[in-house]
Design an enzyme around this catalytic site. Structure first.
Site, short mmCIF file in Angstrom:
data_model
loop_
_atom_site.label_atom_id
_atom_site.label_comp_id
_atom_site.label_asym_id
_atom_site.label_seq_id
_atom_site.Cartn_x
_atom_site.Cartn_y
_atom_site.Cartn_z
N ASN A 9 0.87 -1.18 0.00
CA ASN A 9 0.00 0.00 0.00
C ASN A 9 0.91 1.23 0.00
O ASN A 9 1.46 1.58 1.03
CB ASN A 9 -0.90 -0.02 1.25
CG ASN A 9 -1.73 1.26 1.38
OD1 ASN A 9 -1.84 2.03 0.44
ND2 ASN A 9 -2.30 1.46 2.55
N TRP A 10 1.05 1.83 -1.18
CA TRP A 10 1.98 2.97 -1.29
C TRP A 10 1.42 4.23 -0.61
O TRP A 10 2.14 5.18 -0.41
CB TRP A 10 2.24 3.29 -2.76
CG TRP A 10 3.09 2.30 -3.49
CD1 TRP A 10 3.56 1.09 -3.04
CD2 TRP A 10 3.58 2.45 -4.83
NE1 TRP A 10 4.30 0.48 -4.02
CE2 TRP A 10 4.33 1.29 -5.13
CE3 TRP A 10 3.46 3.43 -5.81
CZ2 TRP A 10 4.95 1.10 -6.35
CZ3 TRP A 10 4.08 3.24 -7.04
CH2 TRP A 10 4.82 2.10 -7.31
N LYS A 11 0.13 4.23 -0.34
CA LYS A 11 -0.53 5.44 0.20
C LYS A 11 -0.24 6.62 -0.72
O LYS A 11 -0.15 6.45 -1.92
CB LYS A 11 -0.10 5.70 1.64
CG LYS A 11 -0.16 4.44 2.51
CD LYS A 11 -0.02 4.73 3.96
CE LYS A 11 0.06 3.42 4.73
NZ LYS A 11 0.01 3.57 6.15
N HIS A 97 -9.45 1.12 4.79
CA HIS A 97 -8.18 1.30 5.50
C HIS A 97 -8.42 2.23 6.70
O HIS A 97 -9.23 3.15 6.63
CB HIS A 97 -7.13 1.89 4.56
CG HIS A 97 -5.76 1.87 5.13
ND1 HIS A 97 -5.32 2.81 6.03
CD2 HIS A 97 -4.73 0.99 4.97
CE1 HIS A 97 -4.09 2.53 6.39
NE2 HIS A 97 -3.70 1.42 5.77
N GLU A 99 -6.87 4.65 7.79
CA GLU A 99 -6.69 6.08 7.48
C GLU A 99 -7.94 6.64 6.82
O GLU A 99 -8.29 7.81 7.02
CB GLU A 99 -5.44 6.27 6.62
CG GLU A 99 -4.17 6.04 7.44
CD GLU A 99 -2.99 5.50 6.67
OE1 GLU A 99 -2.97 5.57 5.42
OE2 GLU A 99 -2.05 4.98 7.32
N GLU A 169 -5.58 -5.17 10.43
CA GLU A 169 -4.52 -4.19 10.65
C GLU A 169 -4.77 -3.44 11.96
O GLU A 169 -5.53 -2.46 11.97
CB GLU A 169 -4.50 -3.17 9.51
CG GLU A 169 -4.26 -3.77 8.15
CD GLU A 169 -3.66 -2.73 7.20
OE1 GLU A 169 -2.56 -2.99 6.72
OE2 GLU A 169 -4.28 -1.68 6.98
N GLY A 175 2.34 1.99 10.71
CA GLY A 175 3.28 3.10 10.57
C GLY A 175 3.98 3.48 11.86
O GLY A 175 4.64 4.52 11.94
N SER A 215 3.26 -2.48 10.27
CA SER A 215 4.72 -2.48 10.42
C SER A 215 5.35 -3.83 10.07
O SER A 215 6.29 -4.27 10.74
CB SER A 215 5.12 -2.05 11.84
OG SER A 215 4.70 -0.71 12.07
N GLY A 236 2.65 -1.28 4.28
CA GLY A 236 2.69 0.15 3.97
C GLY A 236 4.11 0.61 3.73
O GLY A 236 4.67 0.44 2.63
N GLY A 237 4.73 1.18 4.76
CA GLY A 237 6.06 1.79 4.62
C GLY A 237 7.09 0.91 3.92
O GLY A 237 7.83 1.39 3.06
C1 PEP Z 1 -0.87 0.01 5.98
O1 PEP Z 1 -0.93 1.19 5.76
O2 PEP Z 1 -1.74 -0.74 5.53
C2 PEP Z 1 0.24 -0.49 6.79
C3 PEP Z 1 0.16 -1.69 7.27
O3 PEP Z 1 1.29 0.39 7.00
P1 PEP Z 1 2.72 0.03 7.67
O4 PEP Z 1 3.18 -1.26 7.05
O5 PEP Z 1 3.60 1.19 7.32
O6 PEP Z 1 2.48 -0.11 9.13
#
Ligand code: PEP
Length: 253
Positions: A9-11, A97, A99, A169, A175, A215, A236-237
């Protein structure tokens, strides 16, 4: 056998130039190094979808969006519909998500409508659920996550449910660098699967891929992915760095 999936997930990250480079790197490394039947998906910002889909061509790496509208067409400035994604042959879309829930007020009722739109357009939604830290600390996380799943998915037929991918999640792990332990992840994935089984029966629940997100990194992926009810990850990251991301894909055996 459930489909194993690692989705990035590049956001709202990457310039267009950097997006093309990251895609090329991931595509190359996956072709050279990923041998199993894990499906790799890149969920990228809307403006990049069409060109990156072309860039991926016949690669096993697939493309996805990060959201879509609850409407089909019309005067909804700034929105993108499931039918638009379908017309571009974009196969996956993340929905719900944390966010989107937190910053854009998305709730279970809205997500149920979005789920319906994506299924009607033959897309595969990656439906996200998960609790905030205060809910975890209060010990009501199982109840909340079951409710999130129920609100968005329990109106579906069994056949429709089988087309969904779920991502658990925990918000406190997104994050933050704080990953759920493998035991915490397994517990919650089992809770979700059991809840699906209570409505749809175990054979249906056992077909649904449930991804862990929060994470995930190359150095913790293998432990998380070895849990019996964890069928992959939503990343994500760490999906913004090709080497790290492909190492996570390789951890899904
Ligand atoms: C996400 O945004 O779906 C996510 C899991 O982010 P991260 O891996 O950065 O925690």
């Amino acid at each position: 056998m459930r489909q194993k999936i690692v989705a990035g997930n590049w956001k709202m990250n990457k310039t267009w130039e950097d997006a093309k480079i990251l895609t090329a790197e991931v595509m190359g490394m996956v072709a050279d190094e990923v041998k199993g039947n894990v499906k790799t998906i890149l969920c990228v910002p809307f403006p990049y979808l069409g060109s990156l889909k072309n860039q991926l061509g016949s690669s096993t790496v697939k493309i996805g969006a990060q959201n879509c509208s609850e409407h089909d067409w019309g005067a909804y400035t700034g929105e993108v519909s499931a039918l638009m994604l379908k017309s571009m042959e974009i196969p996956y879309v993340i929905l719900g998500h944390s966010e989107r829930r937190q910053y854009f007020g998305e709730d279970g009722k809205l997500l149920a409508r979005k789920i319906d739109k994506t299924l009607a357009a033959n897309l595969t939604p990656i439906f996200c659920c998960g609790e905030q830290l205060e809910i975890r600390e209060a010990g009501t996380h199982e109840k909340l996550v079951k409710q999130q799943v129920e609100d968005a998915l329990f109106h579906l037929s069994a056949d429709a449910l089988k087309k969904i991918v779920i991502a658990y999640e925990p918000v406190w792990a997104i994050g933050t660098g704080k990953t759920a332990s493998a035991q915490q992840a397994q517990e919650m994935h089992a809770v979700i699967r059991k809840h699906l089984a209570s409505k749809y029966g175990a054979p249906v629940a056992n077909e649904i891929s449930i991804l862990y997100g929060g994470s995930v990194k190359a150095d913790n992926a293998q432990e998380l992915f070895s849990c019996p009810d964890v069928d992959g990850g939503l990343v994500g990251g760490a999906s913004l760095k090709s080497r790290e991301f492909v190492d996570i894909v390789k951890a899904m055996k």
